[in-house]
Enzyme design. Structure first.
Site: not given
Length: 595
Positions: A364, A248, A336
């Site tokens: 969610r 990244k 979640e």
């Protein structure tokens, strides 16, 4: 900055005209282009820099947009956007009226599926692949690019589990860089690390066991190796899985070395990579820091307090507690549903659980809120960061639905603080022994009091549940606000020359409503105006309308808030102006009311 090749690439058809040996130069120019724009305009940086070679290879090998390419979450899709017709207006990225920061179906035929939340790409691509089979289109390719943090989510596993028993022409590409926004966590991360290090025998490969044709790990920055493998996989039918290793922030030293900060670094120097630091001296605190520092302080005094966040320790500022007491604060990854039910399980054992989830992501876990927490009346403390309009991330990230989707849930208290002192006090109150679950919603951004730590930190006051507060008396019209949007009301009233006609009440408790005070308000005033930074449909204003109907009050009621539409990206101020809940719009409205 050299743009000799990139400046002539408008669409992937232009890219495919190049010789393969030219593609590293395209990668170099694409990185420079993204860095140059994002350094000035801001946005998500590290994720897109990490997939430059993959992005070029995908559009070079596959016949997009006929072949369908789905990016999970979409933070990493800047290079994709630039190569698919949006290079010349990429500088409008995330700005009002400009292109979205995420893939969006209405924006381009190359954006096969709209995203913003994680872990949806595999299911979406599988659905497309099954549909292609049913239509007899067996040659069409369906590619899902998903990160190692996203693939750990339950929904991604559901997609993999189903795909493995189909003959769908699906290619799942794992972009494995060991980080989402914060570093990846969990046993799957450890497994992938062992695969990368060659410590896991191929016969024990868990992806193979799900009936995928597994290949990798492959260096995701070796564009020739990636192209070679994509071409091989292109000829194989059925579900396939390519494991790529990337970095990244690749190509910008600081972004590689500080991947969390350079996920979305703000403005920075394009050449040196140094972030332009904004002075925070004499600024009010960020609400997330008020939460994080207060919960840490409370946890040091109350041994029963635990903290949970799904993959947002930095964004929620639970990192303060995680660093100080790691055995009592948990990053559960992008999960979640698990976070909510984990909190419920802890609560059954007498623990005081602060479960911090962004408002838009709590959607969610709606079933878990109802069945696992509220139905059992477990006193979980939900802290909903980024409630309301969040700005440039746009429709996928605005936390404008939480009041509406939570207000109908029995047993659940809903509280929206007016400022950071109220937030501290409700956090303190919640851990004193509430008998119900509570959702505390607060916005992205800063509070009101620059000296909150010096003057107020630790001086907690308990809050009476279900009570409203009169902030300003008046004679004719009552303005009822909930949450920090009430500060816009206060400022607008201060700007009026003759504000005596308008009263202002702060209804921090959306549920339970202060019905005793409401009866007095309806008996005293000629009309009522409600204001919230959430959706009007089903929101706080709807609750006031329901109260009026149930009690046969007939005075006029006007509801202000977010209209019944998905609000796009722009600054918070611009979006408040669009919804007519900014200070100037309210001042104009109040002036007309007085006249």
């Amino acid at each position: 900055m050299s743009n000799n090749l990139l400046s002539n690439i408008y669409y992937p058809t232009d890219l495919r005209k190049l010789e393969e040996v030219q593609l590293p130069q395209v990668a170099k120019e694409l990185r420079e282009f993204i860095i140059a724009i994002v350094s000035v305009k801001e946005g998500h940086l590290g994720a897109s820099l990490g997939v430059i070679e993959l992005t070029i290879a995908l559009h070079y090998v596959f016949n997009t947009p006929t072949d369908l390419l789905i990016w999970d979450v979409g933070h990493q899709a800047y290079g994709h956007k630039i190569l698919t017709g949006r290079r010349e207006n990429f500088d409008t990225n995330r700005q009002l009226g400009g292109i979205s920061g995420f893939p969006k179906r209405t924006e381009s035929p190359y954006d096969a599926f709209g995203v913003g939340h994680s872990s949806t790409a595999i299911s979406a691509a599988l659905g497309m692949a099954i549909a292609s089979n049913l239509k007899g289109d067996f040659d069409k390719q369906h590619i899902a690019v998903i990160g190692d943090a996203s693939i750990a989510s339950g929904m991604a596993f559901e997609g993999l589990n189903h795909a493995g028993v189909t003959n769908a022409n699906l290619l799942v590409i794992l972009n494995d860089n060991a980080i989402g926004i914060d570093p990846s966590v969990g046993a799957l991360k450890n497994y992938l690390t062992s695969v990368k290090n060659g410590k896991n025998p191929r016969q024990n490969n868990m992806i193979k066991s799900l009936n995928f044709d597994y290949s990798g790990p492959v260096d995701g920055h070796d564009i020739f190796a990636v192209i070679k493998e994509l071409r091989r996989l292109q000829k194989i039918k059925g579900p396939k899985f390519l494991h790529l290793i990337t970095t990244k922030g690749k190509g910008l030293k600081q972004a590689e070395e500080n991947q969390v900060k350079y996920h979305a670094p703000g403005k920075f120097d394009a050449k040196s990579g140094e972030i332009y630091l904004k002075s925070e001296e004499n600024l009010p605190p960020k609400y997330q820091d008020v939460f994080g520092l207060t919960v840490l302080d409370l946890a040091q005094k109350n041994q029963k307090i635990l903290g949970i966040t799904p993959a947002m320790p930095s964004g929620s500022s639970l990192k303060f507690m995680m660093e100080a007491m790691p055995e009592r604060a948990f990053d559960v990854g992008i999960a979640e549903q698990h976070a909510v039910t984990l909190a419920a399980g802890m609560a059954t054992q007498g623990m005081v659980v602060f479960c911090n989830i962004y408002s838009t992501f709590l959607q969610r876990a709606y079933d878990q809120i109802i069945h696992d927490v509220a139905l059992q009346n477990l006193a979980v403390i939900f802290c909903l960061d980024r409630a309301g309009l969040v700005g440039e991330d746009g429709a996928t990230h605005h936390g404008v639905f939480d009041i509406a989707y939570l207000r109908c849930v029995p047993n659940l208290i809903i509280y929206a603080p007016l400022n950071e002192i109220d937030l501290q006090n409700i956090l303190y109150t919640a851990q004193l022994g509430l008998q119900n679950p509570i959702a505390i919603r607060y916005p992205r951004g800063r509070g009101q009091n620059a000296y909150w730590r010096q003057n107020n930190f630790g001086k907690y006051q308990p809050i009476a549940i279900g009570k409203s507060v009169c902030l300003k008396t008046g004679t004719q019209i009552a303005v009822l606000s909930t949450g920090t949007i009430g500060n816009n009301v206060r400022q607008a009233l201060k700007n009026l020359l003759e504000p005596e006609a308008i009263a202002h009440y702060n209804f921090a408790f959306v549920k339970p409503l202060d019905e005793k005070e409401l009866h007095l308000i309806f008996a005293q005033f000629k009309s009522i105006l409600t204001i919230e930074d959430g959706t009007i449909v089903g929101g706080f204003g709807s609750g006031i309308l329901e109260f009026a109907s149930q009690n046969n009050y007939l005075i006029p009621i006007t509801t202000l808030g977010v209209p019944d539409a998905f609000i796009e990206h722009g600054t918070v101020t611009e979006l408040q102006q669009f919804c007519k809940i900014d200070v100037s719009s309210l001042e104009l409205l109040f002036s007309k009311i007085i006249l």
